[in-house]
Motif scaffolding. Structure first.
Motif, PDB file in Angstrom:
ATOM      1  N   ILE A  83       0.862  -1.179   0.000  1.00  0.00           N
ATOM      2  CA  ILE A  83       0.000   0.000   0.000  1.00  0.00           C
ATOM      3  C   ILE A  83       0.900   1.231   0.000  1.00  0.00           C
ATOM      4  CG2 ILE A  83      -1.763   1.303   1.245  1.00  0.00           C
ATOM      5  CD1 ILE A  83      -2.732  -1.384   0.088  1.00  0.00           C
ATOM      6  N   VAL A  84       0.715   2.109  -0.967  1.00  0.00           N
ATOM      7  CA  VAL A  84       1.489   3.351  -1.046  1.00  0.00           C
ATOM      8  C   VAL A  84       0.565   4.489  -0.649  1.00  0.00           C
ATOM      9  CG1 VAL A  84       2.922   4.823  -2.487  1.00  0.00           C
ATOM     10  CG2 VAL A  84       2.870   2.358  -2.900  1.00  0.00           C
ATOM     11  N   GLU A  85       0.779   5.018   0.540  1.00  0.00           N
ATOM     12  CA  GLU A  85      -0.141   6.005   1.123  1.00  0.00           C
ATOM     13  C   GLU A  85       0.367   7.409   0.843  1.00  0.00           C
ATOM     14  OE1 GLU A  85      -1.417   8.979   3.368  1.00  0.00           O
ATOM     15  OE2 GLU A  85       0.355   8.034   4.264  1.00  0.00           O
ATOM     16  N   MET A  86      -0.468   8.245   0.186  1.00  0.00           N
ATOM     17  CA  MET A  86      -0.064   9.597  -0.205  1.00  0.00           C
ATOM     18  C   MET A  86      -1.226  10.569  -0.076  1.00  0.00           C
ATOM     19  SD  MET A  86       2.144   8.509  -3.602  1.00  0.00           S
ATOM     20  CE  MET A  86       0.841   7.359  -4.085  1.00  0.00           C
ATOM     21  N   ILE A  87      -1.984  10.471   1.013  1.00  0.00           N
ATOM     22  CA  ILE A  87      -3.115  11.371   1.216  1.00  0.00           C
ATOM     23  C   ILE A  87      -2.742  12.391   2.286  1.00  0.00           C
ATOM     24  CG2 ILE A  87      -4.730   9.545   0.593  1.00  0.00           C
ATOM     25  CD1 ILE A  87      -5.482   9.310   3.527  1.00  0.00           C
ATOM     26  N   PRO A  88      -3.421  13.537   2.364  1.00  0.00           N
ATOM     27  CA  PRO A  88      -3.108  14.528   3.389  1.00  0.00           C
ATOM     28  C   PRO A  88      -3.703  14.142   4.747  1.00  0.00           C
ATOM     29  CG  PRO A  88      -4.899  15.315   2.010  1.00  0.00           C
ATOM     30  CD  PRO A  88      -4.425  14.035   1.390  1.00  0.00           C
ATOM     31  N   GLY A  89      -3.106  14.692   5.811  1.00  0.00           N
ATOM     32  CA  GLY A  89      -3.640  14.479   7.143  1.00  0.00           C
ATOM     33  C   GLY A  89      -3.169  13.195   7.790  1.00  0.00           C
ATOM     34  N   ALA A  90      -3.394  13.103   9.105  1.00  0.00           N
ATOM     35  CA  ALA A  90      -2.868  11.982   9.874  1.00  0.00           C
ATOM     36  C   ALA A  90      -3.882  10.885  10.159  1.00  0.00           C
ATOM     37  CB  ALA A  90      -2.281  12.497  11.196  1.00  0.00           C
ATOM     38  N   GLU A  91      -5.101  11.247  10.543  1.00  0.00           N
ATOM     39  CA  GLU A  91      -6.029  10.257  11.089  1.00  0.00           C
ATOM     40  C   GLU A  91      -6.489   9.236  10.057  1.00  0.00           C
ATOM     41  OE1 GLU A  91      -6.457  10.029  14.269  1.00  0.00           O
ATOM     42  OE2 GLU A  91      -5.213  11.810  14.537  1.00  0.00           O
ATOM     43  N   ALA A  92      -6.985   9.711   8.917  1.00  0.00           N
ATOM     44  CA  ALA A  92      -7.454   8.767   7.897  1.00  0.00           C
ATOM     45  C   ALA A  92      -6.300   7.903   7.400  1.00  0.00           C
ATOM     46  CB  ALA A  92      -8.095   9.531   6.735  1.00  0.00           C
ATOM     47  N   ALA A  93      -5.130   8.519   7.223  1.00  0.00           N
ATOM     48  CA  ALA A  93      -3.962   7.771   6.750  1.00  0.00           C
ATOM     49  C   ALA A  93      -3.581   6.676   7.748  1.00  0.00           C
ATOM     50  CB  ALA A  93      -2.796   8.720   6.518  1.00  0.00           C
ATOM     51  N   TRP A  94      -3.629   6.994   9.029  1.00  0.00           N
ATOM     52  CA  TRP A  94      -3.317   6.017  10.064  1.00  0.00           C
ATOM     53  C   TRP A  94      -4.287   4.833  10.000  1.00  0.00           C
ATOM     54  CZ3 TRP A  94      -0.851   3.243  13.440  1.00  0.00           C
ATOM     55  CH2 TRP A  94      -1.514   2.645  14.508  1.00  0.00           C
ATOM     56  N   ASN A  95      -5.557   5.130   9.830  1.00  0.00           N
ATOM     57  CA  ASN A  95      -6.540   4.046   9.741  1.00  0.00           C
ATOM     58  C   ASN A  95      -6.262   3.159   8.535  1.00  0.00           C
ATOM     59  OD1 ASN A  95      -7.984   4.827  12.038  1.00  0.00           O
ATOM     60  ND2 ASN A  95      -9.251   6.267  10.883  1.00  0.00           N
ATOM     61  N   TYR A  96      -5.981   3.758   7.402  1.00  0.00           N
ATOM     62  CA  TYR A  96      -5.687   2.980   6.194  1.00  0.00           C
ATOM     63  C   TYR A  96      -4.437   2.124   6.386  1.00  0.00           C
ATOM     64  CZ  TYR A  96      -9.044   5.648   3.330  1.00  0.00           C
ATOM     65  OH  TYR A  96     -10.170   6.203   2.792  1.00  0.00           O
TER      66      TYR A  96
END
Length: 411
Positions: A83-96
């Motif tokens: 999974i290559v995570e490149m979205i803004p912000g912390a919370e949603a990214a952490w969940n993903y």
């Protein structure tokens, strides 16, 4: 033909294509970095890394066949390895990312907000589920900063790290000086060129740098820094009269992040610093980044290059993916809590403020001038904690106060 490669007791399956293996990834987000990564992936003629899915959020249209709104389907797809995570912000990214690791998928990210907020939890999840967690793109973009810290400390104890790690603010400072711009004009120009966000507050107030310093501290010293442990001062209050005062003294302002392991403990902070014209960091122009590390045996090493933007950050992400593809294990990292101490040295500061506020520094003034309604103070050497306490008190009266530490000699 299928080959199974061992990676910390986990088997990831790669298919042979034209004599080489390939890795299937899912991208989270379709912003500047993701699009740049896709462009760079297309430059590999042997297609060793393939994008199987791109997670987007409604109402974003599905403009290419890989796009999906269904993250559960991505997690359930056994062919997707990373999974290559490149979205803004912390919370949603952490969940993903936490869900991805629990599903047995490795994670590569460029999200400094998430990593700085959940650093120890992400490392623990990677260890628990025997997957790789890579985040080199979080600091200094295309400069191999974090991987250099991690590699050097294996053989040579690190003593300190410092540098310019925000291309937006460096561009603004450089062009306020060179083109005689106001702060607002410098921001507007950086936005027009794509260096600054529509809301540039995280850059201007130093919060972007705080996140990067927290991640660097973990890689360099194995410590878990918390945001409330160290002070951050950005460019708030800086005006053209301040820049003119610096130039008259043969000084150049740069926003410096610093972390030092001293005999009395660790010191950390982010603040504007007035450097002599011949200082190495004073030569960093436009939107470049520069990281300086000092070790016990090697001495000083400086890395300079593009630190932000789509292509440099995507290059760092691609490098992390290739490390996974080639089955290169991640160096183990355990973070320990630490206490920071105040710099005991006497320091000098430049302070630009109102005439009424200047009186708070009456006993410390070495030189005072006035320009365009701005009172400009140059202090005598004073204990660091005393000066910072006075600056904080004065800033409560004058929110547009600007303070910069003065570095006397080039190192």
């Amino acid at each position: 033909m299928i080959q199974c490669l061992s990676m910390k007791n986990k088997c990831i399956y790669f298919k042979y294509i034209q004599g080489g293996i390939h890795l299937k990834i899912a991208m989270l987000g379709w912003g500047t970095v993701a699009r740049s990564l896709m462009d760079q992936l297309k430059q590999h003629p042997d297609a060793v890394i393939q994008t199987a899915a791109i997670l987007i959020r409604k109402p974003h249209p599905r403009t290419c066949p890989e796009m999906t709104y269904d993250y559960a389907a991505i997690l359930d797809n056994p062919e997707i390895d990373v999974i290559v995570e490149m979205i803004p912000g912390a919370e949603a990214a952490w969940n993903y990312c936490s869900q991805a690791m629990q599903a047995g998928k490795s994670v590569v990210t460029s999200n400094k907000a998430m990593v700085s907020a959940y650093f120890s939890q992400l490392l623990a999840l990677a260890e628990k589920y025997k997957v790789q967690f890579r985040y080199d793109a979080c600091v200094a973009g295309g400069i191999p900063w974090l991987r250099t810290l991690t590699a050097l400390k294996q053989t040579d104890p690190l003593l300190s790290i410092e540098g310019i790690f925000n291309g937006t603010t460096n561009y603004i400072l450089d062009h306020m000086e060179r083109d005689r711009l106001s702060l607002a004009e410098g921001i507007a120009q950086a936005q027009q060129l794509g260096y600054a966000e529509a809301d540039p507050s995280a850059d201007l107030e130093g919060e972007d740098l705080a996140r990067k310093l927290m991640i660097s501290a973990g890689c360099a010293f194995g410590v878990l820094l918390h945001r409330d442990q160290f002070a951050v001062q950005g460019l708030q209050g800086l005006c053209a009269q301040d820049i003119e005062a610096f130039l008259a003294k043969d000084k150049r302002c740069r926003l410096i992040s610093a972390l030092k392991q001293g005999s009395s403990g660790m010191q950390a902070g982010i603040e504007p610093v007035l450097l002599p014209f011949n200082a190495p960091l004073a030569q960093i122009r436009d939107n470049l980044n520069a990281g300086v590390l000092r070790t016990a045996n090697l001495g000083e090493l400086t890395l300079i290059g593009q630190g932000a933007g789509g292509p440099p950050t995507a290059h760092a992400v691609l490098t992390d993916l290739l490390e996974i593809l080639n089955d290169h294990p991640v160096s183990p990292l355990t973070l320990q809590e630490t206490n920071l101490c105040e710099n005991p040295e006497a320091v000098r500061y430049y302070i630009g403020t109102q005439a009424e506020t200047a009186g708070l520094f009456a006993e410390l003034i070495q030189e005072i001038r006035r320009s365009g309604g701005r009172t400009q103070l140059w202090t005598v050497p004073t204990a660091n904690n005393r000066l910072k306490a006075l600056i904080a008190q004065a800033r409560a009266q004058d929110p547009q106060l600007f303070a910069a530490r003065i570095e006397e000699e080039a190192r």
